[in-house]
Design a protein around this motif. Sequence first.
Motif, PDB file in Angstrom:
ATOM      1  N   UNK A 195       0.852  -1.183   0.000  1.00 51.75           N
ATOM      2  CA  UNK A 195       0.000   0.000   0.000  1.00 51.75           C
ATOM      3  C   UNK A 195       0.893   1.240   0.000  1.00 51.75           C
ATOM      4  N   UNK A 196       0.632   2.151  -0.919  1.00 53.53           N
ATOM      5  CA  UNK A 196       1.397   3.399  -0.954  1.00 53.53           C
ATOM      6  C   UNK A 196       0.930   4.293   0.186  1.00 53.53           C
ATOM      7  N   UNK A 197       1.875   4.728   1.035  1.00 53.96           N
ATOM      8  CA  UNK A 197       1.536   5.570   2.184  1.00 53.96           C
ATOM      9  C   UNK A 197       2.503   6.750   2.255  1.00 53.96           C
ATOM     10  N   UNK A 198       2.057   7.959   1.936  1.00 49.86           N
ATOM     11  CA  UNK A 198       2.906   9.133   2.165  1.00 49.86           C
ATOM     12  C   UNK A 198       3.292   9.207   3.643  1.00 49.86           C
ATOM     13  N   UNK A 199       4.466   9.713   3.915  1.00 49.57           N
ATOM     14  CA  UNK A 199       5.020   9.710   5.267  1.00 49.57           C
ATOM     15  C   UNK A 199       4.083  10.340   6.299  1.00 49.57           C
ATOM     16  N   UNK A 200       3.391  11.421   5.925  1.00 48.36           N
ATOM     17  CA  UNK A 200       2.561  12.130   6.909  1.00 48.36           C
ATOM     18  C   UNK A 200       1.313  11.348   7.299  1.00 48.36           C
ATOM     19  N   UNK A 201       0.967  10.295   6.531  1.00 52.12           N
ATOM     20  CA  UNK A 201      -0.217   9.489   6.840  1.00 52.12           C
ATOM     21  C   UNK A 201       0.135   8.120   7.431  1.00 52.12           C
ATOM     22  N   UNK A 202       1.428   7.821   7.532  1.00 54.08           N
ATOM     23  CA  UNK A 202       1.858   6.502   7.973  1.00 54.08           C
ATOM     24  C   UNK A 202       1.761   6.338   9.484  1.00 54.08           C
ATOM     25  N   UNK A 203       1.222   5.188   9.920  1.00 49.74           N
ATOM     26  CA  UNK A 203       1.109   4.865  11.347  1.00 49.74           C
ATOM     27  C   UNK A 203       2.037   3.696  11.635  1.00 49.74           C
ATOM     28  N   UNK A 204       2.862   3.814  12.673  1.00 53.20           N
ATOM     29  CA  UNK A 204       3.837   2.766  12.981  1.00 53.20           C
ATOM     30  C   UNK A 204       3.693   2.193  14.385  1.00 53.20           C
ATOM     31  N   UNK A 205       2.834   2.795  15.211  1.00 51.90           N
ATOM     32  CA  UNK A 205       2.644   2.303  16.576  1.00 51.90           C
ATOM     33  C   UNK A 205       1.883   0.979  16.527  1.00 51.90           C
ATOM     34  N   UNK A 206       2.563  -0.120  16.843  1.00 49.09           N
ATOM     35  CA  UNK A 206       1.971  -1.448  16.711  1.00 49.09           C
ATOM     36  C   UNK A 206       0.756  -1.627  17.613  1.00 49.09           C
ATOM     37  N   UNK A 207       0.831  -1.136  18.839  1.00 41.28           N
ATOM     38  CA  UNK A 207      -0.301  -1.265  19.763  1.00 41.28           C
ATOM     39  C   UNK A 207      -1.526  -0.519  19.238  1.00 41.28           C
ATOM     40  N   UNK A 208      -1.303   0.656  18.691  1.00 40.98           N
ATOM     41  CA  UNK A 208      -2.399   1.438  18.120  1.00 40.98           C
ATOM     42  C   UNK A 208      -3.029   0.711  16.935  1.00 40.98           C
ATOM     43  N   UNK A 209      -2.194   0.142  16.084  1.00 33.15           N
ATOM     44  CA  UNK A 209      -2.685  -0.594  14.920  1.00 33.15           C
ATOM     45  C   UNK A 209      -3.443  -1.841  15.353  1.00 33.15           C
ATOM     46  N   UNK A 210      -2.911  -2.542  16.339  1.00 34.96           N
ATOM     47  CA  UNK A 210      -3.546  -3.764  16.821  1.00 34.96           C
ATOM     48  C   UNK A 210      -4.919  -3.452  17.413  1.00 34.96           C
ATOM     49  N   UNK A 211      -5.029  -2.343  18.135  1.00 33.58           N
ATOM     50  CA  UNK A 211      -6.329  -1.918  18.665  1.00 33.58           C
ATOM     51  C   UNK A 211      -7.295  -1.585  17.529  1.00 33.58           C
ATOM     52  N   UNK A 212      -6.765  -0.964  16.473  1.00 36.42           N
ATOM     53  CA  UNK A 212      -7.592  -0.582  15.332  1.00 36.42           C
ATOM     54  C   UNK A 212      -8.200  -1.810  14.649  1.00 36.42           C
ATOM     55  N   UNK A 213      -7.373  -2.819  14.360  1.00 41.95           N
ATOM     56  CA  UNK A 213      -7.893  -3.987  13.641  1.00 41.95           C
ATOM     57  C   UNK A 213      -8.884  -4.779  14.497  1.00 41.95           C
ATOM     58  N   UNK A 214      -8.681  -4.780  15.816  1.00 45.65           N
ATOM     59  CA  UNK A 214      -9.640  -5.464  16.681  1.00 45.65           C
ATOM     60  C   UNK A 214     -10.976  -4.730  16.721  1.00 45.65           C
ATOM     61  N   UNK A 215     -10.922  -3.414  16.631  1.00 47.31           N
ATOM     62  CA  UNK A 215     -12.144  -2.615  16.608  1.00 47.31           C
ATOM     63  C   UNK A 215     -12.853  -2.724  15.267  1.00 47.31           C
TER      64      UNK A 215
END
Length: 207
Positions: free
Chosen positions: A1-21
């Motif tokens: 997935x193409x992601x410009x730097x200003x839109x990229x999320x790298x916090x794994x805990x935040x991402x993991x919470x997102x996919x569970x939601x």
Amino acid sequence: MYIPKCFKVTNVDEIWNFVQKNSFGTIITTEQGKPIATHMPFGFTKKGDDFYISGHMAYGNPQWRTFEACNDVLVMFQGPDAYISSSWYGHEEVPTWNYQAVHVYGKASILEKNELIEELTKMMEHYEQNREHPVLWDKLSPELLESELKGIVGFKIKVKEIQAAYKLSQNRSETDYINIIEKLQNEGSPNSKQIAELMNKELKNRI
């Protein structure tokens, strides 16, 4: 997935919470170069430093037969999205779209029967937890469960790579950003309101 730097999320805990939601996602594999996709709810497990996604599909769905040949499968999760009119900016610009999306790559393997039962039990507990009369695994008849188990195939994916994009107008000026939030709140669309809420939260984090 193409992601410009200003839109990229790298916090794994935040991402993991997102996919569970946002656990109803899309799994994609290929067969002889042709993409195959199935939409379904997923379960999530963390074991030490390893992350796993699990799910199940109908035995008649040919996609599960592609798992062995695919070195990587792709699972996509999406949050709210909303159209952003360029009339909301203080200068001439083209319209765009705000959204949240996560792509997860990993190797899929088929679950044994006992693993599948464990996965289904946890999934039912998760989705039924706030129901007045929850339907749980141990409340269903053995005959029904055995019949259903014959018709599905369970799988798990060991996560290898995660790509996450939260495109929430982070590249706009504060004046435009605040105006976008106000316009979205007045749109009347549930998705627009959710995007506005996310942007408002981000704005508070900036201050």
